[in-house]
Design a protein around this motif. Structure first.
Motif, PDB file in Angstrom:
ATOM      1  N   ALA A 264      21.713  27.173  62.088  1.00  0.00           N
ATOM      2  CA  ALA A 264      22.797  27.724  61.275  1.00  0.00           C
ATOM      3  C   ALA A 264      23.736  26.635  60.787  1.00  0.00           C
ATOM      4  N   LEU A 265      23.850  25.546  61.538  1.00  0.00           N
ATOM      5  CA  LEU A 265      24.696  24.438  61.112  1.00  0.00           C
ATOM      6  C   LEU A 265      24.120  23.732  59.888  1.00  0.00           C
ATOM      7  N   ARG A 266      22.814  23.826  59.715  1.00  0.00           N
ATOM      8  CA  ARG A 266      22.164  23.190  58.574  1.00  0.00           C
ATOM      9  C   ARG A 266      21.986  24.157  57.406  1.00  0.00           C
ATOM     10  N   ASP A 267      21.736  25.428  57.754  1.00  0.00           N
ATOM     11  CA  ASP A 267      21.468  26.435  56.733  1.00  0.00           C
ATOM     12  C   ASP A 267      22.269  27.692  57.081  1.00  0.00           C
ATOM     13  N   ARG A 268      23.362  27.902  56.376  1.00  0.00           N
ATOM     14  CA  ARG A 268      24.254  29.011  56.705  1.00  0.00           C
ATOM     15  C   ARG A 268      23.586  30.375  56.522  1.00  0.00           C
ATOM     16  N   GLU A 269      22.489  30.413  55.781  1.00  0.00           N
ATOM     17  CA  GLU A 269      21.795  31.683  55.600  1.00  0.00           C
ATOM     18  C   GLU A 269      21.196  32.169  56.923  1.00  0.00           C
ATOM     19  N   VAL A 270      20.915  31.237  57.837  1.00  0.00           N
ATOM     20  CA  VAL A 270      20.365  31.625  59.143  1.00  0.00           C
ATOM     21  C   VAL A 270      21.357  32.518  59.885  1.00  0.00           C
ATOM     22  N   ALA A 271      22.632  32.117  59.897  1.00  0.00           N
ATOM     23  CA  ALA A 271      23.640  32.932  60.575  1.00  0.00           C
ATOM     24  C   ALA A 271      23.821  34.271  59.880  1.00  0.00           C
ATOM     25  N   ARG A 272      23.757  34.267  58.538  1.00  0.00           N
ATOM     26  CA  ARG A 272      23.881  35.537  57.808  1.00  0.00           C
ATOM     27  C   ARG A 272      22.739  36.480  58.181  1.00  0.00           C
ATOM     28  N   THR A 273      21.523  35.931  58.255  1.00  0.00           N
ATOM     29  CA  THR A 273      20.370  36.753  58.614  1.00  0.00           C
ATOM     30  C   THR A 273      20.469  37.231  60.058  1.00  0.00           C
ATOM     31  N   ALA A 274      20.980  36.367  60.941  1.00  0.00           N
ATOM     32  CA  ALA A 274      21.091  36.733  62.355  1.00  0.00           C
ATOM     33  C   ALA A 274      22.027  37.923  62.558  1.00  0.00           C
ATOM     34  N   GLN A 275      22.966  38.112  61.645  1.00  0.00           N
ATOM     35  CA  GLN A 275      23.894  39.238  61.787  1.00  0.00           C
ATOM     36  C   GLN A 275      23.181  40.589  61.726  1.00  0.00           C
TER      37      GLN A 275
ATOM     38  N   VAL B  47      25.783  32.348  68.407  1.00  0.00           N
ATOM     39  CA  VAL B  47      25.141  31.953  67.150  1.00  0.00           C
ATOM     40  C   VAL B  47      26.105  32.119  65.985  1.00  0.00           C
ATOM     41  N   LEU B  48      26.799  33.255  65.959  1.00  0.00           N
ATOM     42  CA  LEU B  48      27.643  33.588  64.814  1.00  0.00           C
ATOM     43  C   LEU B  48      28.863  32.678  64.705  1.00  0.00           C
ATOM     44  N   THR B  49      29.249  32.023  65.790  1.00  0.00           N
ATOM     45  CA  THR B  49      30.365  31.084  65.682  1.00  0.00           C
ATOM     46  C   THR B  49      30.020  29.909  64.770  1.00  0.00           C
ATOM     47  N   ASN B  50      28.745  29.719  64.488  1.00  0.00           N
ATOM     48  CA  ASN B  50      28.323  28.635  63.598  1.00  0.00           C
ATOM     49  C   ASN B  50      28.104  29.107  62.169  1.00  0.00           C
ATOM     50  N   ALA B  51      28.510  30.336  61.854  1.00  0.00           N
ATOM     51  CA  ALA B  51      28.405  30.844  60.490  1.00  0.00           C
ATOM     52  C   ALA B  51      29.529  30.267  59.632  1.00  0.00           C
ATOM     53  N   ASP B  52      29.373  30.373  58.318  1.00  0.00           N
ATOM     54  CA  ASP B  52      30.477  29.996  57.446  1.00  0.00           C
ATOM     55  C   ASP B  52      31.364  31.195  57.139  1.00  0.00           C
ATOM     56  N   GLU B  53      30.807  32.393  57.255  1.00  0.00           N
ATOM     57  CA  GLU B  53      31.581  33.624  57.129  1.00  0.00           C
ATOM     58  C   GLU B  53      30.796  34.759  57.768  1.00  0.00           C
ATOM     59  N   LEU B  54      31.506  35.827  58.107  1.00  0.00           N
ATOM     60  CA  LEU B  54      30.849  37.013  58.667  1.00  0.00           C
ATOM     61  C   LEU B  54      30.941  38.162  57.686  1.00  0.00           C
ATOM     62  N   LEU B  55      29.920  38.992  57.693  1.00  0.00           N
ATOM     63  CA  LEU B  55      29.930  40.194  56.869  1.00  0.00           C
ATOM     64  C   LEU B  55      31.005  41.151  57.371  1.00  0.00           C
ATOM     65  N   PRO B  56      31.567  41.977  56.495  1.00  0.00           N
ATOM     66  CA  PRO B  56      32.604  42.931  56.924  1.00  0.00           C
ATOM     67  C   PRO B  56      32.170  43.805  58.096  1.00  0.00           C
TER      68      PRO B  56
END
Length: 533
Positions: free
Chosen positions: A398-409, A429-438
């Motif tokens: 997720a630190l390299r590809d923010r889409e990973v954290a988005r998908t993990a949600q 895992v989600l602490t390494n996202a750039d943003e969280l979904l609502p």
């Protein structure tokens, strides 16, 4: 009952080494607890000052460990715990002082686990487990190939760390001529951690790793006196015999010897077999990993032996620097890819399956290889016992590809991601996202008020709200503090204020820092962190 140590005794203890070892040790904790990690990173001196004052004043009272049910591959669970900072420091610093005398009484020709470092500037406490395990396997192979010993007995202790008898352990340390004052202090400490239960020691922390190795020292001595060749790694033991009859008889003798230590054999993991057959079976994993190791991966993989901690590294203090590009340069992963592909041919209930997962995912995460992302997202709901392993890999990606954290949600909506252990590591895992979904923020908001959840899980929801929430979520965060009964969770809420606007953060620190000694240490750490920035 409060515990104490004299000022003279306190002056003999090395708190800086103990704190350094704790900072290293938290990488394999069962529980994701950044609000504790920050204390060891930024407030080690203040932590020692607090513990020292309580010990000198005779008012130190150890707290119960924080626990979470950790799933096992069998579908059952065991209790995973983490000590609060003062208790962890007390445990580490006292065992550190006992190790030199205790170590002298271990037969290192027979036991190979947890070998203390003579010089330990990095706070690692033990020689690399890879090296120790390699020596263990070499000695076992040498005995298995010795024509004088055509039969072998493999033995394992049932629920080893849970069954260690504290009284026997304390007596053994006393017999090893360890400092009697510190031995008695350790006995009281262990009793408090076990909530006055006379059996069991905390599992998964450096001091326990050494004590677990030391506890069976008498078994090694008995085998040496009886002339029975043996090797041991913690509680996994191999014994070698000139004929099958002697091996059968010794199986009964061994059970009797262990019973004197309040232990029993795990009958499902004990095996009597021709030595060469047992050797072939036990070195299967080693041969599978050999090609991968030849690629030099061990230069950055911390531990690959099957006896290492069931968890894998996650150091939140360095989470945003988890990926070191220097590690990823020129790493060839062809053999690791081949090893990973073997998972298609192995039943996922086999122990080997999990060993390959741990090895490969650690390599892929360090090298920035996304080949396993889809696999891990698919397996996360199914293999709950691997949640921390999967989380470290997903977090690094997720630190390299923010889409990973988005998908993990999306895992939040999966009904099979329901155990506190899974949810806690998903939060990591989600602490390494750039943003969280609502909807993810709403989920974390609801989680804060679920007092039926474990405190280990509840303490990480505030981090998500603080880091990713807006004014409304921050208000919920502040209001939740007053309704929270757990001091551990309140400390997590205080920690999460680091992400609030400066004025709000200062208000939270000023309002909450004196509510508990733990809060005081968190507040001090946040101040140090802010000054660095």
């Amino acid at each position: 009952m409060p515990l104490s140590l004299s000022e003279e005794k306190l002056n003999e203890l090395d708190h800086e080494l103990a704190v350094a070892r704790i900072r290293s040790d938290i990488a394999s904790d069962f529980i994701f607890a950044p609000h504790l990690s920050i204390i060891y990173e930024w407030s080690g001196a203040a932590l020692w000052g607090q513990l020292r004052a309580e010990l000198k004043g005779g008012c130190y009272v150890p707290a119960s460990p924080v626990g979470i049910e950790v799933p096992k591959s069998s579908g059952f669970s065991r209790l995973g715990t983490v000590l609060l900072p003062c208790d962890r420091l007390a445990y580490q610093i006292v065992v550190d002082a006992l190790v030199p005398d205790a170590e002298r009484h271990l037969d290192r020709d027979r036991v190979f686990s947890c070998v203390p470092l003579d010089d330990d500037p990095k706070g690692l406490m033990f020689k690399p487990s890879n090296d120790s395990y390699k020596r263990f396997m070499q000695k076992m192979e040498s005995l298995a190939r010795d024509p004088r010993y055509p039969y072998a007995l493999k033995a394992d202790v049932s629920s080893y760390f849970e069954r260690i008898y504290q009284h026997n352990l304390v007596n053994a340390l006393g017999s090893a001529r360890c400092d009697q004052t510190l031995v008695e202090f350790l006995g009281s400490l262990l009793s408090c951690f076990a909530q006055t239960n006379s059996h069991g020691i905390i599992q998964g922390e450096y001091p326990s790793d050494f004590l677990g190795t030391f506890y069976l020292g008498a078994i090694d001595v008995k085998h040496r006196a009886a002339g029975i060749p043996s090797v041991r790694y913690v509680d996994d033991m191999y014994f070698f015999f000139s004929n099958e009859r002697d091996a059968r008889i010794h199986r009964i003798t061994l059970a009797s010897w262990l019973r004197q230590e309040a232990l029993s054999l795990n009958e499902h993991k004990c095996e009597l077999a021709p030595s060469l057959s047992l050797l072939e079976q036990e070195t299967k994993v080693t041969h599978l990993f050999e090609d991968a190791r030849q690629e030099g991966l061990d230069n950055f993989l911390q531990s690959n032996d099957p006896y290492s901690s069931p968890e894998v590294p996650w150091d939140f203090a360095d989470a945003y620097g988890l990926v070191d590009d220097n590690d990823a340069e020129n790493i060839e992963l062809g053999a690791v890819h081949s090893l990973f592909s073997l998972l298609d041919e192995i039943d996922d209930s086999e122990r080997l399956y999990g060993q390959i997962e741990k090895y490969c995912l650690s390599a892929f995460g360090k090298a920035g290889d996304s080949i396993a992302v889809d696999y891990v997202l698919k397996q996360y709901p199914r293999r709950a016992h691997m949640a921390s392993v999967y989380a470290v890999y997903l977090g690094s990606m997720a630190l390299r590809d923010r889409e990973v954290a988005r998908t993990a949600q999306r895992l939040i909506a999966d009904p099979d991601v329901c155990l506190d252990f899974q949810l806690m590591w998903l939060c990591a895992v989600l602490t390494n996202a750039d943003e969280l979904l609502p909807q993810t923020l709403d989920w974390a908001t609801r989680g804060i008020s679920h007092h039926s959840s474990s405190v280990a899980l509840r303490a990480v929801y505030p981090i998500l709200l603080g880091r990713f929430g807006g004014p409304s979520e921050h208000q919920v965060l502040r209001e939740s503090y007053a309704d929270e009964p757990s001091a551990y969770v309140r400390a997590g809420t205080l920690y999460s204020s680091r992400y609030l606007p400066t004025d709000e953060q200062k208000k939270c620190i000023n309002s909450w820092r004196y509510d508990s000694p733990l809060n005081g240490l968190v507040a001090e750490s946040l101040k140090s962190l802010r000054n660095r920035s």
